[in-house]
Design an enzyme around this catalytic site. Structure first.
Site, mmCIF file in Angstrom:
data_model
loop_
_atom_site.group_PDB
_atom_site.id
_atom_site.type_symbol
_atom_site.label_atom_id
_atom_site.label_comp_id
_atom_site.label_asym_id
_atom_site.label_seq_id
_atom_site.Cartn_x
_atom_site.Cartn_y
_atom_site.Cartn_z
ATOM 1 N N ASP A 211 0.837 -1.196 0.000
ATOM 2 C CA ASP A 211 0.000 0.000 0.000
ATOM 3 C C ASP A 211 0.878 1.254 0.000
ATOM 4 O O ASP A 211 1.854 1.334 0.765
ATOM 5 C CB ASP A 211 -0.879 -0.025 1.260
ATOM 6 C CG ASP A 211 -1.924 1.065 1.264
ATOM 7 O OD1 ASP A 211 -2.808 1.040 0.396
ATOM 8 O OD2 ASP A 211 -1.847 1.971 2.124
ATOM 9 N N GLU B 100 1.820 -0.577 -5.098
ATOM 10 C CA GLU B 100 0.793 0.411 -5.415
ATOM 11 C C GLU B 100 1.513 1.751 -5.400
ATOM 12 O O GLU B 100 1.711 2.348 -4.349
ATOM 13 C CB GLU B 100 -0.330 0.412 -4.371
ATOM 14 C CG GLU B 100 -1.472 1.320 -4.784
ATOM 15 C CD GLU B 100 -1.980 2.274 -3.712
ATOM 16 O OE1 GLU B 100 -3.023 2.884 -3.921
ATOM 17 O OE2 GLU B 100 -1.316 2.435 -2.660
HETATM 18 C C1 NOJ Z 1 -4.392 2.954 -1.020
HETATM 19 C C2 NOJ Z 1 -5.565 2.070 -0.746
HETATM 20 O O1 NOJ Z 1 -5.882 1.360 -1.911
HETATM 21 C C3 NOJ Z 1 -6.679 2.976 -0.293
HETATM 22 O O2 NOJ Z 1 -7.907 2.288 -0.213
HETATM 23 C C4 NOJ Z 1 -6.293 3.591 1.022
HETATM 24 O O3 NOJ Z 1 -7.282 4.532 1.397
HETATM 25 C C5 NOJ Z 1 -4.956 4.327 0.923
HETATM 26 N N1 NOJ Z 1 -3.977 3.575 0.215
HETATM 27 C C6 NOJ Z 1 -4.400 4.630 2.283
HETATM 28 O O4 NOJ Z 1 -3.964 3.448 2.900
#
Ligand code: NOJ
Length: 549
Positions: free
Chosen positions: A222, A281
């Site tokens: 993440d 991500e």
């Molecule tokens: C990316 C995640 O996909 C999202 O859902 C989240 O709100 C943010 N990162 C913060 O962790």
């Protein structure tokens, strides 16, 4: 838990031996958003038991792996991306025994399991953050986070002008009128960790080890472009910083130091048997910046958000496909293709909604699954689900809604539970007879349930099933051959893979005549072969097998 952790690794090895090495280079990975996938205990919220009962569905769909969004102990200020304990399962989702069983059952079906890791921030209920609040400024406990004194005569102003991705300032004061401020690039309930602190680095290595021992096949990282902030903490000097995300350099994203961490993580992943992976991500400005996360000693894959953001238009799509392939070539990383996830408006709706949006989404699926590399399917893509745009204000749960002062409705519309069967909500999700699901489901989804689509050869579910089966069978697809563009009229994309396969996509709003490349294997909409030509309806894609010369 049914067996000691020490047995997990050998079990994992058996699963790994059944399938080829480097499975991730062309895997189709299905994203499970836990709260909304399947509800095993009938409380209206998805859970691990629900996922276990639906593993045969995923197996028959034909995907290679599932990525499960956070199921860790969490107060759910951000749907589980606010983790209070990284080694515990939230009681609303089940137990450690459930995830252990889920991983084993998935492996028995030949499905890999990727879990989320959230290293940029913890929950404000995490033991470390409570300890930090109870400790003095300058203490070791505070150094695990980003605490700073405020500006202004009385420290009443935030330390700088950084903004939260969810809106408002990225700093919150520990008490309304006194004390230090702490940084949170997301909600105030998600304090950012200080990755310059050695204890933080060691702790995450330990957390990864915990889950690797349990047998998971990898991690979706993440905010992989986050973690390190420019130590100067200087003002950016402009507002609307969220709009710059992924297009311009920001002092809190995509910093060089983060790559040292991924080298450490890669060494750990490689020390386990069975090809365990890391998926970034990372919202970064270019394919070149993204490739840095995928160097041979770092992570394995990164989501292709530039592809996700492209319009359904031949020129735009071709440009992003070329940029992706060229950007990744120097690091020999596989491309990934993704159309939707739990953070964006579902692509049926982005592509125009209604019949047109669905036709485009079906064509986009065939395009995505024919491209070289790996592909991600977000739960419900295979059902052609649209965004739910009319959720009542009072049910909205995404922190974006509150943080934006009710100007941004947030991401709940793509997180509505999956309709499995039956004629009315909850469509097989939640307790029978009760429509009490954590987000309400539209009655209009009666024709989109898995049950309704399973027996219909023209349904979107059947299209995905056939495409996934063919993708496995055809030697040219996956990561096995490169892509070669063929001549195509305006508004169309045509490419060959290997010598025996052609994919043609008509993104225009009129039918087009193309050469008949060979036998039609699969089409997302109406196609005809007339006088030796392939007539492709508007917003339609086709896969053809090309006879060898
Ligand atoms: C990316 C995640 O996909 C999202 O859902 C989240 O709100 C943010 N990162 C913060 O962790």
């Amino acid at each position: 838990m049914e067996a000691p952790l020490t047995l997990r690794q050998s079990r994992h090895l058996e699963a790994a031996e059944r399938t080829a090495d480097r499975w991730w280079r062309d895997a189709v990975i299905y994203q499970v958003y836990v709260r909304s996938f399947a509800d095993g205990n009938g409380d209206g919220v998805g859970d691990l038991l629900g996922i276990r009962t639906r593993l045969p569905y995923l197996h028959s769909l034909g995907v290679d792996a599932l990525w499960i969004t956070p199921f860790y102990e969490s107060p759910m200020a951000d749907g589980g991306y606010d983790v209070a304990d990284y080694r515990a399962v939230d009681p609303s989702f089940g137990t450690l025994g459930d995830i252990d069983a889920l991983v084993r059952e998935a492996h028995a079906l030949g499905l890999r399991v990727i879990v989320d890791i959230v290293p940029n921030h913890t929950s404000d209920r995490h033991a470390w953050f409570r300890e930090a609040l109870a400790a003095e400024p300058g203490s070791a406990a505070r150094d695990r986070y980003m605490f700073r004194p405020g500006r202004g005569t009385d420290g009443e102003l935030p330390p700088n002008d950084w903004e939260s991705v969810f809106g408002g300032a990225a700093w919150t004061r520990e008490r309304p009128d006194s004390g230090e401020w702490y940084l949170h690039l997301f909600a105030p309930e998600q304090p950012d960790l200080n990755w310059h602190n050695a204890e933080v680095r060691a702790e995450f290595l330990d957390i990864l080890t915990f889950w690797l021992r349990l047998g998971v096949d990898g991690f979706r990282v993440d905010v992989a472009h986050g973690m390190f902030k420019d130590p100067a903490l200087a003002d950016i000097g402009r507002s609307g910083q969220i709009a710059l995300l992924g297009s311009e350099a920001l002092p809190y994203f995509d910093r060089d130091e983060v790559h040292e961490v991924y080298r450490e993580w890669r060494a750990l992943l490689d020390s386990f048997d069975g090809d365990r992976i890391g998926v970034a991500e990372a919202w970064v400005p270019s394919a070149e910046r993204l490739a840095r996360y995928l160097r041979g000693d770092e992570l394995h894959q990164a989501f292709n958000f530039h592809y996700l953001s492209a319009d359904f238009e031949a020129g735009a799509l071709r440009e992003v496909v070329d940029a992706t392939v060229a950007g990744l070539a120097p690091v020999d990383a596989p491309a990934t293709w993704v159309l939707s996830n739990h953070d964006v408006t579902r692509h049926v709706t982005r592509y125009g909604g209604g019949a047109l949006g669905l036709a485009r989404a079906r064509a986009a699926a065939l395009l995505m699954l024919a491209l070289p590399g790996s592909a991600y399917i977000y739960q419900g893509d295979e059902l052609g689900l649209p965004e739910v745009t009319d959720l009542p204000d009072e049910v909205l749960q995404d922190p974006q809604w509150e943080r934006s002062g009710h100007t941004e409705r947030g991401r709940d519309g793509c997180r509505v539970p999956i309709p499995w069967g039956g004629q009315e909500p909850p469509f097989g999700f939640g307790a029978p007879g009760s429509s009490d699901t954590w987000l309400p489901m539209p009655a209009s989804w009666r024709d989109l349930t898995v049950e309704a689509q399973a027996g219909d050869p023209d349904s979107t579910l059947s299209l995905y099933r056939r495409a996934l089966r063919l993708r496995r069978e055809l030697a040219a697809l996956g990561d096995r051959t490169t892509l070669r563009w063929l001549d195509a009229p305006e508004g169309c994309l045509v490419f060959a893979r290997g010598t025996g396969f052609v994919c043609a996509v008509n993104t225009s709003d009129a039918a087009v005549r193309l050469p008949a490349y060979g036998d039609v294997l699969l089409a997302s909409g109406p196609v005809d072969v007339e006088d030796g030509a392939l007539v492709l309806a508007a917003a339609t894609a086709v896969w053809c097998s090309v006879p060898h010369p």
